[in-house]
Design a protein around this motif. Structure first.
Motif, PDB file in Angstrom:
ATOM      1  N   GLU A  27      81.281  14.154  52.195  1.00 28.81           N
ATOM      2  CA  GLU A  27      80.928  14.352  53.390  1.00 28.81           C
ATOM      3  C   GLU A  27      82.182  14.640  54.361  1.00 28.81           C
ATOM      4  OE1 GLU A  27      77.904  11.370  54.301  1.00 28.81           O
ATOM      5  OE2 GLU A  27      76.684  12.468  53.036  1.00 28.81           O
ATOM      6  N   MET A  28      82.870  13.349  54.167  1.00 28.78           N
ATOM      7  CA  MET A  28      84.373  13.399  55.055  1.00 28.78           C
ATOM      8  C   MET A  28      85.171  14.629  54.827  1.00 28.78           C
ATOM      9  SD  MET A  28      85.580   9.138  55.256  1.00 28.78           S
ATOM     10  CE  MET A  28      86.001   9.261  53.368  1.00 28.78           C
ATOM     11  N   SER A  29      85.222  15.180  53.475  1.00 30.95           N
ATOM     12  CA  SER A  29      85.914  16.383  53.208  1.00 30.95           C
ATOM     13  C   SER A  29      85.408  17.532  53.977  1.00 30.95           C
ATOM     14  CB  SER A  29      86.134  16.407  51.783  1.00 30.95           C
ATOM     15  OG  SER A  29      86.650  15.306  50.974  1.00 30.95           O
ATOM     16  N   PHE A  30      83.979  17.702  54.122  1.00 32.29           N
ATOM     17  CA  PHE A  30      83.584  18.902  54.740  1.00 32.29           C
ATOM     18  C   PHE A  30      83.724  18.673  56.393  1.00 32.29           C
ATOM     19  CE2 PHE A  30      80.381  19.361  51.247  1.00 32.29           C
ATOM     20  CZ  PHE A  30      81.069  20.707  50.972  1.00 32.29           C
ATOM     21  N   VAL A  31      83.750  17.640  56.685  1.00 29.74           N
ATOM     22  CA  VAL A  31      84.090  17.122  58.155  1.00 29.74           C
ATOM     23  C   VAL A  31      85.385  17.672  58.590  1.00 29.74           C
ATOM     24  CG1 VAL A  31      84.549  15.360  60.086  1.00 29.74           C
ATOM     25  CG2 VAL A  31      82.543  15.426  58.327  1.00 29.74           C
ATOM     26  N   VAL A  32      86.486  17.254  57.774  1.00 30.25           N
ATOM     27  CA  VAL A  32      87.614  17.494  58.188  1.00 30.25           C
ATOM     28  C   VAL A  32      88.020  19.007  57.983  1.00 30.25           C
ATOM     29  CG1 VAL A  32      88.971  17.212  55.659  1.00 30.25           C
ATOM     30  CG2 VAL A  32      90.323  16.603  58.109  1.00 30.25           C
ATOM     31  N   ARG A  33      87.399  19.670  56.944  1.00 27.84           N
ATOM     32  CA  ARG A  33      87.633  21.037  56.801  1.00 27.84           C
ATOM     33  C   ARG A  33      87.360  21.914  57.949  1.00 27.84           C
ATOM     34  NH1 ARG A  33      83.117  24.242  53.437  1.00 27.84           N
ATOM     35  NH2 ARG A  33      82.120  23.570  55.503  1.00 27.84           N
ATOM     36  N   ASP A  34      86.222  21.200  58.703  1.00 24.47           N
ATOM     37  CA  ASP A  34      85.835  22.165  60.012  1.00 24.47           C
ATOM     38  C   ASP A  34      86.637  21.594  61.123  1.00 24.47           C
ATOM     39  OD1 ASP A  34      84.031  23.571  58.522  1.00 24.47           O
ATOM     40  OD2 ASP A  34      82.379  22.159  58.816  1.00 24.47           O
ATOM     41  N   ARG A  35      87.588  20.653  61.045  1.00 26.34           N
ATOM     42  CA  ARG A  35      88.211  20.117  62.269  1.00 26.34           C
ATOM     43  C   ARG A  35      89.605  20.425  62.326  1.00 26.34           C
ATOM     44  NH1 ARG A  35      85.001  19.233  66.205  1.00 26.34           N
ATOM     45  NH2 ARG A  35      86.233  17.574  66.886  1.00 26.34           N
ATOM     46  N   THR A  36      90.121  21.049  61.251  1.00 28.25           N
ATOM     47  CA  THR A  36      91.579  21.284  61.373  1.00 28.25           C
ATOM     48  C   THR A  36      91.852  22.718  60.590  1.00 28.25           C
ATOM     49  OG1 THR A  36      93.916  21.078  60.371  1.00 28.25           O
ATOM     50  CG2 THR A  36      91.905  20.392  58.866  1.00 28.25           C
ATOM     51  N   ARG A  37      92.897  23.448  60.673  1.00 26.30           N
ATOM     52  CA  ARG A  37      93.219  24.931  60.331  1.00 26.30           C
ATOM     53  C   ARG A  37      94.406  24.534  59.327  1.00 26.30           C
ATOM     54  NH1 ARG A  37      92.670  29.167  65.107  1.00 26.30           N
ATOM     55  NH2 ARG A  37      90.696  28.865  65.752  1.00 26.30           N
ATOM     56  N   ASP A  38      94.736  23.387  59.007  1.00 25.21           N
ATOM     57  CA  ASP A  38      96.042  23.044  58.257  1.00 25.21           C
ATOM     58  C   ASP A  38      95.568  23.519  56.639  1.00 25.21           C
ATOM     59  OD1 ASP A  38      98.551  21.660  58.005  1.00 25.21           O
ATOM     60  OD2 ASP A  38      97.471  20.991  56.636  1.00 25.21           O
ATOM     61  N   ASP A  39      96.282  24.119  56.016  1.00 24.06           N
ATOM     62  CA  ASP A  39      96.036  24.866  54.680  1.00 24.06           C
ATOM     63  C   ASP A  39      96.162  23.709  54.090  1.00 24.06           C
ATOM     64  OD1 ASP A  39      95.350  27.307  55.507  1.00 24.06           O
ATOM     65  OD2 ASP A  39      97.364  28.186  55.039  1.00 24.06           O
TER      66      ASP A  39
END
Length: 224
Positions: free
Chosen positions: A63-75
């Motif tokens: 869940e945390m990983s999906f959150v950050v995926r949508d909160r940053t554009r850093d590859d």
């Protein structure tokens, strides 16, 4: 080879092992072999407790990983988050599958989280960051983020979201390593012990990478 590449290989290896172990468990059940996966461990055993608790622990990491995926554009961070989500979702599915195979509940109302770790958990519950956080704040197991942590991550964006995620995930992984080491010592099901040992190696590698990524962003590891 860069640490990022090593982490990718660790994640791929963990997924492959998970699929192999799951296949072995299915074959053992269908064929009635003597493989330890086909024998039902007690509901209060380390095998069942680890499968239940680590499934919950893994779900939060996904869940945390999906959150950050949508909160940053850093590859770099998005790639790491994808690897963690993919690996831990696969491992979680396998552990829940074992519980089904054993005919055991996925949640147990009769025991506290981490009871299968015995006195070792009781003695270490006040260490390692969130391990000693009160259950009322949402931290039920070593390293798990609290509701306040998750709210803060969900409201952050860009570099701050990356830092929040990396700090929380380092604590989360360190808690998971402690749990996996406990299973490696206590579990009696061969494939489950092997999976736990693989988790220790892969998550230690990812912690090293995340510490480096934090330092690149001018931030330090949190202990609580």
């Amino acid at each position: 080879m860069s640490r990022l590449s090593r982490t990718h290989w660790a994640a791929i290896t963990a997924v492959v092992l998970a699929l192999l172990f799951a296949g072995a468990a299915t074959m053992a059940s269908a064929g009635g072999s003597d493989d330890s996966t086909s024998r039902t461990p007690p509901a209060d055993s380390a095998d069942a407790g680890f499968a239940r608790d680590m499934s919950v622990h893994h779900q939060q990491a996904v869940e945390m990983s999906f959150v950050v995926r949508d909160r940053t554009r850093d590859d770099e961070v998005r790639r790491l988050a994808y690897d963690i989500a993919n690996t831990q979702a696969n491992q979680r599915g396998m552990m829940l599958g074992w519980l089904d195979l054993w005919g055991l509940p996925k949640l147990s109302a009769d025991s506290e989280p981490m009871a299968w770790m015995g006195e070792e958990h009781a003695h270490g519950s006040g260490h390692g960051g969130h391990a000693g956080s009160p259950a009322g704040d949402g931290a039920l197991m070593p390293g798990m983020a609290t509701r306040a942590d998750l709210d803060r991550l969900g409201k952050a964006s860009g570099k701050q979201a990356e830092i929040e995620y990396l700090q929380l995930m380092i604590i989360h992984h360190n808690g998971g390593i402690s749990m996996a080491e406990g299973c490696a010592k206590r579990c009696t099901v061969g494939p489950e012990k092997a999976l736990a040992e693989g988790m220790v190696a892969a998550q230690r590698s990812e912690v090293e990478l995340m510490v480096d990524l934090l330092h690149k962003r001018g931030a330090e590891v949190r202990t609580s």
